[in-house]
Design an enzyme around this catalytic site. Sequence first.
Site, PDB file in Angstrom:
ATOM      1  N   HIS A   1      44.539  21.156  33.178  1.00  0.00           N
ATOM      2  CA  HIS A   1      45.464  21.552  34.441  1.00  0.00           C
ATOM      3  C   HIS A   1      44.503  21.441  35.614  1.00  0.00           C
ATOM      4  CE1 HIS A   1      48.591  23.032  31.829  1.00  0.00           C
ATOM      5  NE2 HIS A   1      48.078  23.873  31.346  1.00  0.00           N
TER       6      HIS A   1
HETATM    7  O1  RIB Z   1      49.187  27.080  34.747  1.00  0.00           O
HETATM    8  C1  RIB Z   1      47.795  26.622  34.483  1.00  0.00           C
HETATM    9  C2  RIB Z   1      47.100  27.209  35.547  1.00  0.00           C
HETATM   10  O2  RIB Z   1      46.993  28.829  35.264  1.00  0.00           O
HETATM   11  C3  RIB Z   1      45.591  26.998  35.386  1.00  0.00           C
HETATM   12  O3  RIB Z   1      45.045  26.913  36.763  1.00  0.00           O
HETATM   13  C4  RIB Z   1      44.938  27.766  34.449  1.00  0.00           C
HETATM   14  O4  RIB Z   1      43.315  28.104  34.681  1.00  0.00           O
HETATM   15  C5  RIB Z   1      45.523  29.279  34.805  1.00  0.00           C
HETATM   16  O5  RIB Z   1      45.067  29.686  36.096  1.00  0.00           O
END
Ligand code: RIB
Length: 303
Positions: free
Chosen positions: A237
């Site tokens: 992500h």
């Molecule tokens: O949904 C994924 C996000 O939420 C990423 O940034 C992970 O680190 C959490 O913060």
Amino acid sequence: MRTVILDTDPGTDDALALMMALNSPDLRVEGVTTVGGNASLTDTTDNAIRLVEYLDEERGAIPVAVGADRPVHGSFTHAYHVHGAGGLGVRLPAPTLKPHAMSAVEFICDRALQAVQPLTVIALGPLTNVAAALGSRPDLVDALAEVVVMGGAFEAPGNITPHAEFNIHEDPEAANAVFASGVLVTVVGLDVTRQTSMHRRDGPRWFEGESRSAELGNRILADRFQERADLQEFYLHDPLAVAATIDPDILTSRPAQVSVVTEGDERGRTVARYGGGTVKVAVDVDVERAVGIVRSLISDSQT
Ligand code: RIB
Ligand code: CA
């Protein structure tokens, strides 16, 4: 060379994203600002300082400024079950440096408003700090080159509720404020980040070489796959947000006006009205190129 501030809630994928930013010849990290989210603000700040000290030994410490420990309304819902004890799972040497004297909001405003070249904020956690900075200094909208946001789920299901992605769901009011502020935003949501991952079967050397980032990246992934027997893919992500800042062409994006649902069961859902606006919504990604950037920047052999 782009100058960036990482606003982050480390967090295991945040840690990989930070490694990439510190190792990239195309980015200059002006500083790190912390926010609660994956873990408590105490833990995310401790993790951020430990990470920049451990990863950046030769370059001298990158400033870490402390941000919000709660959203505009309510409190953060942490995700220690996802990221492990302390929010990173693995242990790093104790920090020796203290946080910067400025708050995260003061740091973002101070550095952005005096920057020679407009800087980019890469937002990897709840948007609480970014919204507060934009609210405190409206001239920030024109001073920032862009805000690259890891967050949202547009045509894809959410990951914290069926409708909402974690970062946005943690502070929907802040997200609405950022999307409505007029600042240029590229939003890198689950529609694209779920296409990029490291697979259990490709370990234990997901990253090549003996550098500290390769070693730590492998250690973090090994710990997650060991602790979470159900986990087959570690989604990239936050690393994808950094990769897209370095090489925007890996994304296919559409201009839109974006709003966030703040009431009811769909709280945190991101809604895009395509056709124009200050937000570019990532709708597809060149997976091979994106994962290649992640691997090369965390491994020794940086192309
Ligand atoms: O949904 C994924 C996000 O939420 C990423 O940034 C992970 O680190 C959490 O913060
Ligand atoms: Ca994050």
